[in-house]
Structures are given as structure tokens and as C-alpha cells.
Design a protein around this motif. Structure first.
Motif, PDB file in Angstrom:
ATOM      1  N   GLU A   1       0.822  -1.199   0.000  1.00  0.00           N
ATOM      2  CA  GLU A   1       0.000   0.000   0.000  1.00  0.00           C
ATOM      3  C   GLU A   1       0.861   1.255   0.000  1.00  0.00           C
ATOM      4  N   ARG A   2       1.935   1.227   0.796  1.00  0.00           N
ATOM      5  CA  ARG A   2       2.826   2.394   0.860  1.00  0.00           C
ATOM      6  C   ARG A   2       3.598   2.569  -0.442  1.00  0.00           C
ATOM      7  N   SER A   3       4.140   1.491  -0.984  1.00  0.00           N
ATOM      8  CA  SER A   3       4.916   1.611  -2.217  1.00  0.00           C
ATOM      9  C   SER A   3       4.032   2.088  -3.368  1.00  0.00           C
ATOM     10  N   THR A   4       2.780   1.630  -3.416  1.00  0.00           N
ATOM     11  CA  THR A   4       1.864   2.068  -4.468  1.00  0.00           C
ATOM     12  C   THR A   4       1.539   3.556  -4.325  1.00  0.00           C
ATOM     13  N   ALA A   5       1.289   3.981  -3.092  1.00  0.00           N
ATOM     14  CA  ALA A   5       0.949   5.389  -2.852  1.00  0.00           C
ATOM     15  C   ALA A   5       2.096   6.317  -3.214  1.00  0.00           C
ATOM     16  N   LEU A   6       3.334   5.832  -3.085  1.00  0.00           N
ATOM     17  CA  LEU A   6       4.511   6.660  -3.357  1.00  0.00           C
ATOM     18  C   LEU A   6       5.169   6.295  -4.687  1.00  0.00           C
ATOM     19  N   SER A   7       4.368   5.765  -5.604  1.00  0.00           N
ATOM     20  CA  SER A   7       4.812   5.487  -6.977  1.00  0.00           C
ATOM     21  C   SER A   7       5.954   4.478  -7.049  1.00  0.00           C
TER      22      SER A   7
ATOM     23  N   LYS B   1       8.047  10.527  -3.164  1.00  0.00           N
ATOM     24  CA  LYS B   1       7.233  10.339  -4.366  1.00  0.00           C
ATOM     25  C   LYS B   1       7.766  11.184  -5.525  1.00  0.00           C
ATOM     26  N   MET B   2       8.165  12.409  -5.233  1.00  0.00           N
ATOM     27  CA  MET B   2       8.710  13.276  -6.279  1.00  0.00           C
ATOM     28  C   MET B   2       9.999  12.719  -6.852  1.00  0.00           C
ATOM     29  N   MET B   3      10.727  11.936  -6.068  1.00  0.00           N
ATOM     30  CA  MET B   3      11.992  11.390  -6.549  1.00  0.00           C
ATOM     31  C   MET B   3      11.793  10.231  -7.522  1.00  0.00           C
ATOM     32  N   TYR B   4      10.555  10.039  -7.922  1.00  0.00           N
ATOM     33  CA  TYR B   4      10.257   9.194  -9.074  1.00  0.00           C
ATOM     34  C   TYR B   4       9.396   9.955 -10.087  1.00  0.00           C
ATOM     35  N   ASP B   5       8.305  10.555  -9.577  1.00  0.00           N
ATOM     36  CA  ASP B   5       7.348  11.216 -10.469  1.00  0.00           C
ATOM     37  C   ASP B   5       7.946  12.407 -11.201  1.00  0.00           C
ATOM     38  N   ASP B   6       8.868  13.127 -10.569  1.00  0.00           N
ATOM     39  CA  ASP B   6       9.336  14.403 -11.108  1.00  0.00           C
ATOM     40  C   ASP B   6      10.785  14.379 -11.570  1.00  0.00           C
ATOM     41  N   ILE B   7      11.348  13.204 -11.748  1.00  0.00           N
ATOM     42  CA  ILE B   7      12.695  13.120 -12.299  1.00  0.00           C
ATOM     43  C   ILE B   7      12.655  13.467 -13.788  1.00  0.00           C
TER      44      ILE B   7
ATOM     45  N   ILE C   1      19.995  12.384 -15.325  1.00  0.00           N
ATOM     46  CA  ILE C   1      18.702  12.556 -14.670  1.00  0.00           C
ATOM     47  C   ILE C   1      18.848  13.516 -13.500  1.00  0.00           C
ATOM     48  N   GLY C   2      17.735  14.117 -13.101  1.00  0.00           N
ATOM     49  CA  GLY C   2      17.764  15.033 -11.963  1.00  0.00           C
ATOM     50  C   GLY C   2      16.376  15.530 -11.639  1.00  0.00           C
ATOM     51  N   ILE C   3      16.243  16.154 -10.470  1.00  0.00           N
ATOM     52  CA  ILE C   3      14.989  16.771 -10.060  1.00  0.00           C
ATOM     53  C   ILE C   3      15.197  18.275 -10.054  1.00  0.00           C
ATOM     54  N   HIS C   4      14.431  18.966 -10.870  1.00  0.00           N
ATOM     55  CA  HIS C   4      14.576  20.411 -10.996  1.00  0.00           C
ATOM     56  C   HIS C   4      13.382  21.158 -10.407  1.00  0.00           C
ATOM     57  N   LYS C   5      12.510  20.436  -9.708  1.00  0.00           N
ATOM     58  CA  LYS C   5      11.376  21.062  -9.036  1.00  0.00           C
ATOM     59  C   LYS C   5      11.689  21.266  -7.562  1.00  0.00           C
ATOM     60  N   ASP C   6      10.848  22.046  -6.911  1.00  0.00           N
ATOM     61  CA  ASP C   6      11.099  22.408  -5.515  1.00  0.00           C
ATOM     62  C   ASP C   6      10.899  21.224  -4.571  1.00  0.00           C
ATOM     63  N   ILE C   7      11.966  20.849  -3.893  1.00  0.00           N
ATOM     64  CA  ILE C   7      11.907  20.027  -2.684  1.00  0.00           C
ATOM     65  C   ILE C   7      12.767  20.790  -1.673  1.00  0.00           C
ATOM     66  N   PRO C   8      12.209  21.784  -0.996  1.00  0.00           N
ATOM     67  CA  PRO C   8      13.043  22.682  -0.183  1.00  0.00           C
ATOM     68  C   PRO C   8      13.718  21.963   0.987  1.00  0.00           C
ATOM     69  N   ILE C   9      14.982  22.292   1.185  1.00  0.00           N
ATOM     70  CA  ILE C   9      15.704  21.808   2.354  1.00  0.00           C
ATOM     71  C   ILE C   9      16.288  23.012   3.092  1.00  0.00           C
TER      72      ILE C   9
END
Length: 475
Positions: free
Chosen positions: A351-357, A448-454, A460-468
Motif C-alpha cells: 500500500e505504501r509503495s503504491t501510494a509513493l509510486s 514520491k517526487m523522486m520518481y514522479d518528477d525526475i 537525470i535530476g529533479i529540478h522542481k522544488d523540494i526545499p531543504i
């Protein structure tokens, strides 16, 4: 065509050079100025290879180790002092960090974080500085590779004009650098600490290195740009993933920091050395984090190879496959990392893996790279290295450069600072101000973004906001 995510097949394809080689007919786009290491074969490839590798080695690694310390420490201070300690898009900054470091190694040029390209006097005949032209050219690579150079300067639109200007300016700088070396061959050759450009230029005109003919100016420029771009993109992307994952998994970050405290103690940074500290860190938990990220988030999702002669490949199940001559092969690095037949993953509820792609970030397990870890499915402890850097004849010449850079950057940042995910006020409100629940929701969104938004470009990379947020360690 052969497409494989089997580790045994991939390793065999890498190591059967020159029977298996890069399909150079598909790599001519790298020939911006002339033939490069990536786009030639046979004796010509050997000449390019010897010229390029002349720039790498122990002396350059020491330069990289020290410059990475300086650039990482000043970047952390820049984040805190100029950006309120919050970093929305990590990849933007780690790409620039890699460019700053590689510029020192390639050109002997130090770029500071407050430089905006307007504070330095322009050399005669130039419109912008090199440290402005290079990142702009890299930013516009998709346009550069798709649009013929002859058209770039004539097309309307700022993007086309910026791309053309950055290309022509970079070309002029590289030509001038090369001419400066050739006009002072004896004095440059006598230098102990040569830049990579100086070493490649000298080797390119040395027929004992290249064979009968020296490398042309076009090939020297092309090889400099190719190795610079490859090193910048892969290392910058990998550091971006490392920094994000350390914020997502604070328990891993804390273990890295304990290892750094044990190894480096209270010694000032200038006393950290390659000889005493690098190997220990690279073989410990710092290195384990790097290997895990390089494998799970490999900079190159796939790599092309071609069988130049009939070959035999044996897969992970021991079955032999006869591969005909001229078969194009696609090495599926991303698939290999997620192949359940040859890689074990931490158990996550369905259930968790499905929810997080089913994001790869769910299955991060640095321990698998440490001595003593029982991983029966992983037969080769160097697997992350050869999928990220290649193996055999086509192994990346900058592998050592990149590994030193990654280790020095991690040591510098996490010895003195920590990273954490920024929890949005909206998320806190939605969680009734329960800080733990809000943090967990933020973490899951990041995973989730580290799959959906790559996004995939050269790497490869993530260029959307994941603020740290960055903050100084208190002890």
C-alpha cells in the motif's frame, strides 16, 4: 537490438572491449568542434584516450580535494547568509558546485559564489566571462544540439542568441587557452600542478602519446568540452540526490556525521588529506551512500554499446546467448537497479509503495555496500562503480576525479552542517500542527517526487522544488 537489465550481461558488455564498443555512429553529436574520445574507435580512440587521461591523476586529485572543500564550505555559507538557509531546488546549486570545482581543475580558474559575471574585467575581444559563458552553454545544451550552429546566431529569440553567444565565447576562450599553452610549451611542461587543459594540450601535440599525428585544435577543444560536460553533469546530479536523501533519511545523515567525527576529529579542514582520510571515508559509510545513490539514481539511465564481432554473453542464471556482429545493445542501468532477480530491496508494504509510486527513494539501503553485509543477490561489490563509470576500455577517465569530489563535498558539508526537509505551513495546518505527522507527510511527498518528477536530459535530476534547510551543527 539487445536491451538488458541483467547485471552479468551488463558487466560482460562493459568488459569485452574492443569486441564491444560504443556505437560511434550515434555519438557524432559530441563532435561540436571535431572528433572526441566519445565518437572514435580503434587507434584514433587510443590517441584521444591517452591525451585525455594525461590530465587526471594524484596531483589533480589533490587539487580537487582542496578546491571542493573551499567551494562546499563557501556554498554553505552563501546559502545561510544570502538565501535564509533555505534551498528550494538543490540540483541547481549542486550543478553549479560541480562546475566551480571542475573549472578549477580544467582551467585553474576559481569561481566564487558571489561572482555574477559583472565584477571581473572582460578580456579583450570578449563580451562575457568564461564563468558566465560555460554555465549558460550547459543550460542551453538541448537547443545547442538540435539547432545547427550556423542558424543559432540568426534566429530571433533570447534563448537562441544566448546559446550562440555562450558557444562562441566558450570557443574563443578555449582557443586562447590552447594557444597560451602552445606558446609556452617548455614552461608549462615543467609545471608540477598542471590544469587538465594544459595536460591535454601538451599530450595532444606529443606524437609519442598520440601516435603518428598530433590531435587537431578541434579535437583538443572537443575533448575538453566533452570531459568537462560529462564530469559536471554526473557529479552535480549525484550530489543533488545525496543532499536530498540525507534530508529525507536523517538517520543516514547522522551515521555519516558520526563517521566523519570519528575519522576527522577536531582537526581543521586544511589538515584533512587524501592519504590519511579519503580512502577511509570512501570505503566507509560516506562511500556507501555514494555507491547507493550512483546505483539507484544512476546519472545515465541507459548506455549504448555495439558488438563489433560475434560475442557470447552469459546471464545471471548461467544461460549463454550468442550475439551477432553489429548488434546494438542498450544497457538499462535504471532497470538493473530495480531488477528483483539480481538486487534485494528493503521490504515496504504494498500500500505504501503504491501510494509513493514505488519510488526508488523508498529502497535506499547504504549498508549493502559495507563489508559483512549479507547480500547474496549482489555478487559484485563494485557494481555501482561500473554502472556509473563504466568498465573495461571505455571506463570514465574522470572516475577518480569524481570520487574524490563526492567524498570531499560530503565530508565538508556534513562535518559542519546538517540538512533537513522544510515542512510547509500549509502541511502543518493540514496535520493539526502535529509536527511529526507533518514531517512524515513532507518526507513522503519528497520520496514520491523522486520518481514522479525526475527529468532526463544528458543525465537525470529533479529540478522542481523540494526545499531543504541547512543549519550549523552544534556539537
Amino acid at each position: 537490438m539487445l536491451w538488458s537489465s541483467d547485471n552479468a550481461v551488463i558487466h560482460s558488455l562493459f568488459t569485452q572491449h574492443p569486441q564491444v564498443d560504443a556505437p560511434v555512429e550515434y555519438l557524432k553529436f559530441w563532435n561540436v568542434w571535431g572528433p572526441t574520445l566519445a565518437s572514435v574507435q580503434g587507434d584514433e580512440w587510443k590517441a584521444h584516450r591517452r591525451a585525455v587521461t594525461a590530465g587526471f591523476g594524484p596531483v589533480m586529485n589533490r587539487t580537487v580535494w582542496e578546491e571542493t572543500q573551499h567551494q562546499t564550505e563557501t556554498l554553505a555559507s552563501h546559502w545561510i547568509e544570502k538565501h535564509g538557509a533555505v534551498v528550494p531546488v538543490v540540483r541547481y546549486w549542486t550543478s553549479r558546485l560541480a562546475l566551480h570545482i571542475i573549472s578549477s581543475g580544467f582551467f585553474g580558474m576559481r569561481i566564487e559564489w558571489d561572482d555574477d559575471g559583472t565584477t571581473k574585467p572582460l578580456p579583450p575581444g570578449h563580451q562575457i566571462t568564461l564563468d558566465t559563458a560555460l554555465p549558460k552553454l550547459i543550460e542551453c545544451l538541448s537547443i545547442f544540439f538540435m539547432v545547427p550552429t550556423a542558424l543559432l546566431g540568426r534566429l530571433p529569440g533570447k534563448k537562441f542568441k544566448d546559446t550562440y553567444q555562450s558557444f562562441t565565447e566558450t570557443t574563443k576562450y578555449l582557443v586562447e587557452f590552447r594557444a597560451g599553452v602552445l606558446n609556452n610549451v617548455e614552461s608549462v611542461a615543467a609545471k608540477i600542478n598542471k590544469t587538465i587543459l594544459e595536460s591535454v594540450v601538451l599530450s595532444g601535440v606529443d606524437t609519442e602519446v598520440t601516435g603518428r599525428n598530433p590531435l587537431s585544435q578541434e579535437s583538443v577543444l572537443g575533448n575538453i568540452f566533452f570531459t568537462l560536460l560529462a564530469g559536471h553533469e554526473t557529479t552535480g546530479g549525484t550530489l543533488g540526490f545525496i543532499f536530498l536523501l540525507m534530508a529525507i533519511y536523517p538517520e543516514y545523515q547522522q551515521r555519516v556525521q558520526r563517521e566523519l567525527d570519528d575519522q576527522l576529529g577536531g582537526r581543521p579542514m586544511h589538515e584533512w588529506t587524501l592519504e590519511k582520510d579519503y580512502t577511509v571515508l570512501e570505503q566507509g559509510y560516506v562511500g556507501a551512500i555514494q555507491k547507493e545513490v550512483l546505483y539507484v539514481f544512476n546519472p545515465a539511465s541507459f548506455i549504448m554499446r555495439k558488438a563489433l564481432k560475434p560475442i557470447t554473453l552469459v546471464d545471471s542464471h548461467g544461460q549463454s546467448h550468442q550475439i551477432p556482429e553489429n548488434t546494438l545493445t542498450l544497457i538499462n542501468n535504471a532497470g538493473a537497479a530495480r531488477n528483483p532477480n539480481n538486487w534485494d530491496r528493503p521490504k515496504v508494504p504494498l500500500e505504501r509503495s503504491t501510494a509513493l509510486s514505488d519510488s526508488p527513494a523508498l529502497y535506499i539501503n547504504p549498508e549493502r555496500w559495507l563489508n559483512g553485509y549479507d547480500n547474496s543477490k549482489s555478487k559484485n561489490p563494485d557494481i555501482a562503480s561500473w554502472t556509473a563509470f563504466g568498465a573495461g576500455g571505455r571506463i570514465c577517465p574522470g572516475k577518480g576525479f569524481a570520487q574524490v569530489e563526492l567524498t570531499s563535498a560530503m565530508a565538508t558539508l556534513f562535518k559542519f552542517y546538517s540538512l533537513e526537509l522544510v515542512v510547509a505551513e500549509k502541511t502543518k495546518h493540514e496535520c493539526n500542527d502535529n509536527e511529526q505527522v507533518a514531517w512524515e507527510r513532507t518526507r513522503d511527498m519528497a520520496i514520491k517526487m523522486m520518481y514522479d518528477d525526475i527529468e532526463a536530459n544528458i543525465t537525470i535530476g529533479i529540478h522542481k522544488d523540494i526545499p531543504i534547510r541547512i543549519f550549523r551543527r552544534t556539537n
